[in-house]
Design a protein around this motif. Structure first.
Motif, PDB file in Angstrom:
ATOM      1  N   SER A   1     -57.647 -34.748 -22.033  1.00 12.86           N
ATOM      2  CA  SER A   1     -56.416 -34.221 -21.431  1.00 12.86           C
ATOM      3  C   SER A   1     -55.377 -33.935 -22.506  1.00 12.86           C
ATOM      4  N   ASP A   2     -54.460 -33.028 -22.178  1.00 14.40           N
ATOM      5  CA  ASP A   2     -53.377 -32.735 -23.115  1.00 14.40           C
ATOM      6  C   ASP A   2     -52.292 -33.807 -23.009  1.00 14.40           C
ATOM      7  N   THR A   3     -51.353 -33.768 -23.925  1.00 13.88           N
ATOM      8  CA  THR A   3     -50.318 -34.800 -24.014  1.00 13.88           C
ATOM      9  C   THR A   3     -49.476 -34.879 -22.746  1.00 13.88           C
ATOM     10  N   ALA A   4     -49.131 -33.744 -22.164  1.00 17.65           N
ATOM     11  CA  ALA A   4     -48.296 -33.746 -20.957  1.00 17.65           C
ATOM     12  C   ALA A   4     -49.004 -34.435 -19.796  1.00 17.65           C
ATOM     13  N   ALA A   5     -50.295 -34.170 -19.623  1.00 27.36           N
ATOM     14  CA  ALA A   5     -51.061 -34.808 -18.544  1.00 27.36           C
ATOM     15  C   ALA A   5     -51.186 -36.305 -18.783  1.00 27.36           C
ATOM     16  N   ARG A   6     -51.380 -36.692 -20.025  1.00 24.91           N
ATOM     17  CA  ARG A   6     -51.459 -38.120 -20.359  1.00 24.91           C
ATOM     18  C   ARG A   6     -50.147 -38.825 -20.033  1.00 24.91           C
ATOM     19  N   GLU A   7     -49.041 -38.221 -20.454  1.00 28.07           N
ATOM     20  CA  GLU A   7     -47.733 -38.834 -20.215  1.00 28.07           C
ATOM     21  C   GLU A   7     -47.425 -38.935 -18.726  1.00 28.07           C
ATOM     22  N   THR A   8     -47.770 -37.910 -17.963  1.00 31.48           N
ATOM     23  CA  THR A   8     -47.557 -37.937 -16.514  1.00 31.48           C
ATOM     24  C   THR A   8     -48.357 -39.062 -15.876  1.00 31.48           C
ATOM     25  N   PHE A   9     -49.601 -39.201 -16.287  1.00 30.89           N
ATOM     26  CA  PHE A   9     -50.468 -40.248 -15.751  1.00 30.89           C
ATOM     27  C   PHE A   9     -49.921 -41.634 -16.084  1.00 30.89           C
ATOM     28  N   LEU A  10     -49.508 -41.844 -17.332  1.00 27.46           N
ATOM     29  CA  LEU A  10     -48.981 -43.143 -17.744  1.00 27.46           C
ATOM     30  C   LEU A  10     -47.628 -43.439 -17.086  1.00 27.46           C
ATOM     31  N   ASN A  11     -46.811 -42.415 -16.872  1.00 30.85           N
ATOM     32  CA  ASN A  11     -45.537 -42.615 -16.170  1.00 30.85           C
ATOM     33  C   ASN A  11     -45.771 -43.044 -14.725  1.00 30.85           C
ATOM     34  N   ALA A  12     -46.808 -42.501 -14.095  1.00 31.97           N
ATOM     35  CA  ALA A  12     -47.147 -42.911 -12.727  1.00 31.97           C
ATOM     36  C   ALA A  12     -47.580 -44.383 -12.706  1.00 31.97           C
ATOM     37  N   LEU A  13     -48.309 -44.818 -13.731  1.00 34.88           N
ATOM     38  CA  LEU A  13     -48.712 -46.228 -13.824  1.00 34.88           C
ATOM     39  C   LEU A  13     -47.489 -47.120 -14.034  1.00 34.88           C
ATOM     40  N   GLU A  14     -46.555 -46.655 -14.842  1.00 34.37           N
ATOM     41  CA  GLU A  14     -45.313 -47.412 -15.075  1.00 34.37           C
ATOM     42  C   GLU A  14     -44.527 -47.560 -13.775  1.00 34.37           C
ATOM     43  N   ALA A  15     -44.450 -46.478 -13.004  1.00 34.72           N
ATOM     44  CA  ALA A  15     -43.737 -46.526 -11.716  1.00 34.72           C
ATOM     45  C   ALA A  15     -44.434 -47.482 -10.746  1.00 34.72           C
ATOM     46  N   GLU A  16     -45.765 -47.458 -10.734  1.00 30.41           N
ATOM     47  CA  GLU A  16     -46.524 -48.373  -9.867  1.00 30.41           C
ATOM     48  C   GLU A  16     -46.273 -49.823 -10.257  1.00 30.41           C
ATOM     49  N   ARG A  17     -46.235 -50.081 -11.545  1.00 24.82           N
ATOM     50  CA  ARG A  17     -46.012 -51.442 -12.035  1.00 24.82           C
ATOM     51  C   ARG A  17     -44.607 -51.932 -11.670  1.00 24.82           C
ATOM     52  N   LYS A  18     -43.612 -51.067 -11.822  1.00 27.35           N
ATOM     53  CA  LYS A  18     -42.238 -51.437 -11.467  1.00 27.35           C
ATOM     54  C   LYS A  18     -42.102 -51.678  -9.971  1.00 27.35           C
ATOM     55  N   LYS A  19     -42.766 -50.845  -9.179  1.00 27.65           N
ATOM     56  CA  LYS A  19     -42.723 -51.008  -7.726  1.00 27.65           C
ATOM     57  C   LYS A  19     -43.349 -52.340  -7.321  1.00 27.65           C
ATOM     58  N   ALA A  20     -44.448 -52.710  -7.958  1.00 28.85           N
ATOM     59  CA  ALA A  20     -45.104 -53.992  -7.660  1.00 28.85           C
ATOM     60  C   ALA A  20     -44.217 -55.162  -8.080  1.00 28.85           C
ATOM     61  N   ASP A  21     -43.508 -55.017  -9.202  1.00 24.67           N
ATOM     62  CA  ASP A  21     -42.592 -56.072  -9.645  1.00 24.67           C
ATOM     63  C   ASP A  21     -41.437 -56.252  -8.661  1.00 24.67           C
ATOM     64  N   GLU A  22     -40.898 -55.144  -8.180  1.00 25.49           N
ATOM     65  CA  GLU A  22     -39.792 -55.218  -7.225  1.00 25.49           C
ATOM     66  C   GLU A  22     -40.242 -55.845  -5.905  1.00 25.49           C
ATOM     67  N   ALA A  23     -41.445 -55.510  -5.472  1.00 31.01           N
ATOM     68  CA  ALA A  23     -41.969 -56.053  -4.216  1.00 31.01           C
ATOM     69  C   ALA A  23     -42.583 -57.435  -4.411  1.00 31.01           C
ATOM     70  N   GLN A  24     -42.601 -57.901  -5.652  1.00 31.19           N
ATOM     71  CA  GLN A  24     -43.185 -59.185  -6.026  1.00 31.19           C
ATOM     72  C   GLN A  24     -44.633 -59.306  -5.556  1.00 31.19           C
ATOM     73  N   THR A  25     -45.390 -58.221  -5.807  1.00 30.70           N
ATOM     74  CA  THR A  25     -46.819 -58.205  -5.511  1.00 30.70           C
ATOM     75  C   THR A  25     -47.581 -58.011  -6.800  1.00 30.70           C
ATOM     76  N   GLN A  26     -48.862 -58.246  -6.734  1.00 30.17           N
ATOM     77  CA  GLN A  26     -49.728 -58.085  -7.900  1.00 30.17           C
ATOM     78  C   GLN A  26     -50.041 -56.606  -8.102  1.00 30.17           C
ATOM     79  N   PRO A  27     -49.730 -56.044  -9.285  1.00 31.47           N
ATOM     80  CA  PRO A  27     -50.068 -54.631  -9.518  1.00 31.47           C
ATOM     81  C   PRO A  27     -51.581 -54.465  -9.660  1.00 31.47           C
ATOM     82  N   SER A  28     -52.041 -53.229  -9.579  1.00 32.28           N
ATOM     83  CA  SER A  28     -53.467 -52.956  -9.760  1.00 32.28           C
ATOM     84  C   SER A  28     -53.872 -53.317 -11.185  1.00 32.28           C
ATOM     85  N   ASP A  29     -55.168 -53.461 -11.391  1.00 36.28           N
ATOM     86  CA  ASP A  29     -55.657 -53.771 -12.736  1.00 36.28           C
ATOM     87  C   ASP A  29     -55.246 -52.689 -13.731  1.00 36.28           C
ATOM     88  N   LEU A  30     -55.253 -51.449 -13.280  1.00 36.11           N
ATOM     89  CA  LEU A  30     -54.888 -50.343 -14.160  1.00 36.11           C
ATOM     90  C   LEU A  30     -53.417 -50.409 -14.559  1.00 36.11           C
TER      91      LEU A  30
END
Length: 193
Positions: free
Chosen positions: A112-141
């Motif tokens: 993948s190109d850099t933009a697609a990589r960054e978009t994918f990793l930003n989505a993982l960051e958002a998922e992790r923050k959402k799990a932290d706010e909800a005090q749930t366990q984030p996915s393994d990824l």
């Protein structure tokens, strides 16, 4: 000279088997560059981790994460500083990274190109923050990404190159000026630093 049909077929079978087996013997998996005690990954997974780290901290006018060997630092930190459950989650996330990227973009992470990589990793960051706010366990990824990002930044900032060239380290207590004349209160800020 007569050749027995049975012997000829037997030799042909042996040769065919050898030809089919040869590619698997020649192609050997890459070895991991770091000796790990608790986690087991392949050389391809290490290369994938290096690409993730390079996406987080790419090379600019200063070297990026790969050039400063930050991926090895990340692996060492995960291997030495986390419990078995967190290590298992890290490896599971690393293993599923390419599969998830292919589901979302149709390409592997490394293709993948850099933009697609960054978009994918930003989505993982958002998922992790959402799990932290909800005090749930984030996915393994998302958990893998969180650990990787944390230790990529830590390894980068603590690398010899950064500490000696970019963030020039001064020993404490620093420079001592024993006799400085202060004429007004603005001079105090200049002296203190």
């Amino acid at each position: 000279m007569l050749i027995n049909r049975r012997i000829a077929l037997k030799q042909l079978g042996i040769i065919t088997g050898g030809v089919l087996l040869l590619p698997s013997c020649v192609k050997q998996a890459k070895a991991v560059s770091v000796t790990l005690k608790h986690i087991t990954i392949t050389g391809d997974q290490e290369a994938l981790l290096a690409e993730v780290a390079e996406t987080i901290l790419p090379a600019t006018d200063i070297p990026g994460a790969k050039a400063l060997e930050v991926p090895s630092f990340v692996l060492r930190m995960v291997d030495d500083c986390y419990d078995a459950e967190q290590q298992k989650s890290f490896v599971a996330g690393l293993t599923s990274l390419d599969q998830e990227m292919k589901k979302k973009t149709g390409k592997s992470f490394t293709d993948s190109d850099t933009a697609a990589r960054e978009t994918f990793l930003n989505a993982l960051e958002a998922e992790r923050k959402k799990a932290d706010e909800a005090q749930t366990q984030p996915s393994d990824l998302a958990n893998f990404y969180g650990m990787t990002k944390r230790h990529t930044v830590q390894g980068f900032l603590n690398s010899k190159y950064i500490m000696t060239t970019v963030l020039v380290h001064k020993m404490i207590p620093g420079r001592f000026d024993g006799c400085v004349e202060i004429k007004d209160k603005n001079d105090i800020q200049t002296v203190i630093g």
